[in-house]
Design a protein around this motif. Structure first.
Motif, PDB file in Angstrom:
ATOM      1  N   UNK A   1      20.228  32.270  47.465  1.00  0.00           N
ATOM      2  CA  UNK A   1      21.511  32.786  47.929  1.00  0.00           C
ATOM      3  C   UNK A   1      22.580  32.385  46.918  1.00  0.00           C
ATOM      4  N   UNK A   2      23.364  33.357  46.484  1.00  0.00           N
ATOM      5  CA  UNK A   2      24.345  33.114  45.436  1.00  0.00           C
ATOM      6  C   UNK A   2      25.774  33.137  45.982  1.00  0.00           C
ATOM      7  N   UNK A   3      26.671  32.475  45.255  1.00  0.00           N
ATOM      8  CA  UNK A   3      28.073  32.376  45.643  1.00  0.00           C
ATOM      9  C   UNK A   3      28.724  33.750  45.726  1.00  0.00           C
ATOM     10  N   UNK A   4      29.733  33.850  46.583  1.00  0.00           N
ATOM     11  CA  UNK A   4      30.496  35.093  46.715  1.00  0.00           C
ATOM     12  C   UNK A   4      31.891  34.944  46.094  1.00  0.00           C
ATOM     13  N   UNK A   5      32.075  33.942  45.241  1.00  0.00           N
ATOM     14  CA  UNK A   5      33.365  33.715  44.578  1.00  0.00           C
ATOM     15  C   UNK A   5      33.312  34.269  43.162  1.00  0.00           C
ATOM     16  N   UNK A   6      34.338  35.061  42.807  1.00  0.00           N
ATOM     17  CA  UNK A   6      34.349  35.730  41.511  1.00  0.00           C
ATOM     18  C   UNK A   6      35.665  35.471  40.781  1.00  0.00           C
ATOM     19  N   UNK A   7      35.686  35.729  39.485  1.00  0.00           N
ATOM     20  CA  UNK A   7      36.833  35.375  38.652  1.00  0.00           C
ATOM     21  C   UNK A   7      38.009  36.328  38.791  1.00  0.00           C
ATOM     22  N   UNK A   8      37.737  37.559  39.219  1.00  0.00           N
ATOM     23  CA  UNK A   8      38.804  38.557  39.287  1.00  0.00           C
ATOM     24  C   UNK A   8      38.493  39.561  40.380  1.00  0.00           C
ATOM     25  N   UNK A   9      39.456  40.460  40.638  1.00  0.00           N
ATOM     26  CA  UNK A   9      39.247  41.515  41.622  1.00  0.00           C
ATOM     27  C   UNK A   9      38.587  42.748  41.024  1.00  0.00           C
ATOM     28  N   UNK A  10      38.597  42.852  39.709  1.00  0.00           N
ATOM     29  CA  UNK A  10      38.039  44.006  39.014  1.00  0.00           C
ATOM     30  C   UNK A  10      36.903  43.559  38.093  1.00  0.00           C
ATOM     31  N   UNK A  11      35.840  44.333  38.012  1.00  0.00           N
ATOM     32  CA  UNK A  11      34.709  43.939  37.163  1.00  0.00           C
ATOM     33  C   UNK A  11      34.935  44.284  35.698  1.00  0.00           C
ATOM     34  N   UNK A  12      34.406  43.450  34.834  1.00  0.00           N
ATOM     35  CA  UNK A  12      34.341  43.766  33.405  1.00  0.00           C
ATOM     36  C   UNK A  12      33.018  44.462  33.088  1.00  0.00           C
ATOM     37  N   UNK A  13      31.970  44.070  33.818  1.00  0.00           N
ATOM     38  CA  UNK A  13      30.630  44.616  33.596  1.00  0.00           C
ATOM     39  C   UNK A  13      30.131  45.314  34.859  1.00  0.00           C
ATOM     40  N   UNK A  14      29.332  46.362  34.668  1.00  0.00           N
ATOM     41  CA  UNK A  14      28.722  47.084  35.785  1.00  0.00           C
ATOM     42  C   UNK A  14      27.209  47.117  35.591  1.00  0.00           C
TER      43      UNK A  14
ATOM     44  N   UNK B   1      30.172  57.506  44.651  1.00  0.00           N
ATOM     45  CA  UNK B   1      29.751  56.262  43.996  1.00  0.00           C
ATOM     46  C   UNK B   1      30.180  56.304  42.535  1.00  0.00           C
ATOM     47  N   UNK B   2      29.928  57.436  41.890  1.00  0.00           N
ATOM     48  CA  UNK B   2      30.370  57.623  40.504  1.00  0.00           C
ATOM     49  C   UNK B   2      31.881  57.471  40.396  1.00  0.00           C
ATOM     50  N   UNK B   3      32.618  58.128  41.282  1.00  0.00           N
ATOM     51  CA  UNK B   3      34.073  58.098  41.219  1.00  0.00           C
ATOM     52  C   UNK B   3      34.614  56.679  41.364  1.00  0.00           C
ATOM     53  N   UNK B   4      34.019  55.899  42.237  1.00  0.00           N
ATOM     54  CA  UNK B   4      34.476  54.524  42.454  1.00  0.00           C
ATOM     55  C   UNK B   4      34.168  53.641  41.244  1.00  0.00           C
ATOM     56  N   UNK B   5      32.990  53.797  40.661  1.00  0.00           N
ATOM     57  CA  UNK B   5      32.657  53.033  39.458  1.00  0.00           C
ATOM     58  C   UNK B   5      33.577  53.412  38.311  1.00  0.00           C
ATOM     59  N   UNK B   6      33.808  54.710  38.148  1.00  0.00           N
ATOM     60  CA  UNK B   6      34.691  55.189  37.088  1.00  0.00           C
ATOM     61  C   UNK B   6      36.090  54.623  37.222  1.00  0.00           C
ATOM     62  N   UNK B   7      36.607  54.589  38.451  1.00  0.00           N
ATOM     63  CA  UNK B   7      37.955  54.052  38.660  1.00  0.00           C
ATOM     64  C   UNK B   7      37.997  52.560  38.360  1.00  0.00           C
ATOM     65  N   UNK B   8      36.984  51.834  38.778  1.00  0.00           N
ATOM     66  CA  UNK B   8      36.955  50.407  38.485  1.00  0.00           C
ATOM     67  C   UNK B   8      36.928  50.137  36.990  1.00  0.00           C
TER      68      UNK B   8
END
Length: 386
Positions: free
Chosen positions: A46-59, A375-382
């Protein structure tokens, strides 16, 4: 009228072409294969749910081809109640219908996810008029991100092809292979050597790839040692073998590709699509054993992605399917032994919604019922928000 006739004729042509080359769809399961008797469970962290930012750099975009809720639950039962995919706290559902059919195929389903459009069954990265549409991988490349593809089928097969190629027919494997040289993709790992090197036009595209700076390898023990640079890993003449024969190819390839892309990204981030191809093939065969083995293998690959994402803190992992295959129904099982018993309504694809699991910054965007194109649209916006 003319356009509709063209679409019909094209669909028929696609059917004959793919029937000849995709023999796995004709596999027949014996009655004994309707039950997976169980095996040794692997440890799930089980991994942590804490992240560095609200937006991803990598997908990291992961597609379990043919994976519906029943396939996920079969895997969960087989691993005695635990899967890595359970680290994904945000869950939604995708409607999979294509432009010309209530039941999609992998080409149209993959194109919806990669390009954000509904198209006809058999289309690879093109719309209903066969006009090329830019893929999310190509858009990531234009943003200066490192890019990659990983698959447990031929890398030229419908789902990975839909992220990098633009062809009117999914059976045009040699043309799809040639499209790889039109991009600046950093790494791709899967089967399909023959589509690059034993071609009707006599060309050996592996030579061209080496001239373009790629390290070309065919053995996983060499592929997994590559840490950076441009890599082509082609692990089978056409499709890779089933899990008992190919071993940990998909999880190892996933980890390898992620590490290479992270090292190549120069701070600009990366995009990679990973496909667990043969969950679908087990569904076509109505084989609970085949499906469950492939589902567990795919979950291990998901585990590699989430392990990286948890440590990195700037990586979004999205896990979904292009469609469900087999109309699978889990009829019995045992969480203690891992036994799974299932039955099936079809040897083809079904039209039901498929799950979406997400982990990391931006994961909350993938809750609810949505079109596969969303799904594509959401990834593209991020990606555009970076």
């Amino acid at each position: 009228m003319i356009r509709n006739l063209f679409t019909l004729l094209l669909a028929l042509a696609i059917g004959f072409t793919t029937f000849a080359q995709d023999a796995y769809m004709d596999a027949q399961a014996q009655e004994i294969e309707k039950t997976y008797t169980g095996g040794k469970a692997y440890e799930v962290k089980t991994y942590t749910q804490k992240f560095k930012s609200d937006k991803p750099k990598n997908i990291i975009f992961m597609i379990g081809d043919g994976m519906g809720v029943a396939q996920v639950f079969a895997g969960l039962t087989a691993n005695q109640g635990k899967l890595f995919i359970e680290n994904c706290r945000h869950i939604g559902f995708s409607k999979t219908q294509s432009a010309d059919n209530y039941t999609t195929d992998s080409a149209a389903g993959g194109t919806a996810l990669s390009c954000g459009i509904k198209t006809y069954n058999g289309a690879i990265g093109v719309d209903t008029d066969t006009i090329p549409v830019k893929t999310i991988l190509e858009e990531a490349d234009e943003k200066g991100m490192a890019t990659g593809l990983v698959s447990s089928s031929a890398i030229t097969h419908a789902t990975p092809a839909s992220f990098i190629a633009h062809q009117k027919n999914r059976g045009m494997y040699e043309e799809i292979a040639a499209d790889f040289l039109k991009t600046d993709i950093d790494v791709f790992i899967g089967g399909g050597i023959e589509h690059f090197s034993k071609r009707a036009d006599g060309k050996n595209l592996l030579v061209d790839l080496e001239k373009n700076g790629y390290q070309v390898e065919s053995e996983m023990n060499k592929i997994k040692k590559v840490k950076k640079g441009k890599l082509v890993g082609l692990t089978a003449n056409v499709h890779t073998d089933r899990v008992p024969e190919r071993g940990e190819m998909l999880p190892v390839a996933t980890k390898t590709a992620i590490n290479i892309l992270d090292n190549n990204s120069n701070g600009n981030g990366f995009f990679v699509m990973v496909e667990g191809s043969q969950i679908d093939w087990g569904g076509h065969a109505n084989s609970t054993i085949y499906i469950t083995e492939e589902m567990l293998d795919f979950d291990k690959a998901v585990g590699e992605a989430i392990k990286f994402a948890a440590k990195n803190g700037e990586t979004l992992v999205v896990v979904t399917a292009d469609h469900e295959t087999g109309g699978m129904a889990v009829e019995g099982g045992d969480m203690n032994t891992g036994m799974v018993k299932a039955n099936y309504t079809t040897k083809g694809h079904s039209a039901v919604m498929v799950p979406i699991f997400s982990y990391g910054p931006g994961a909350e965007q993938f809750i609810g019922i949505m079109e596969n194109t969303d799904i594509h649209a959401k990834i593209k916006k991020l990606l555009s928000d970076n």
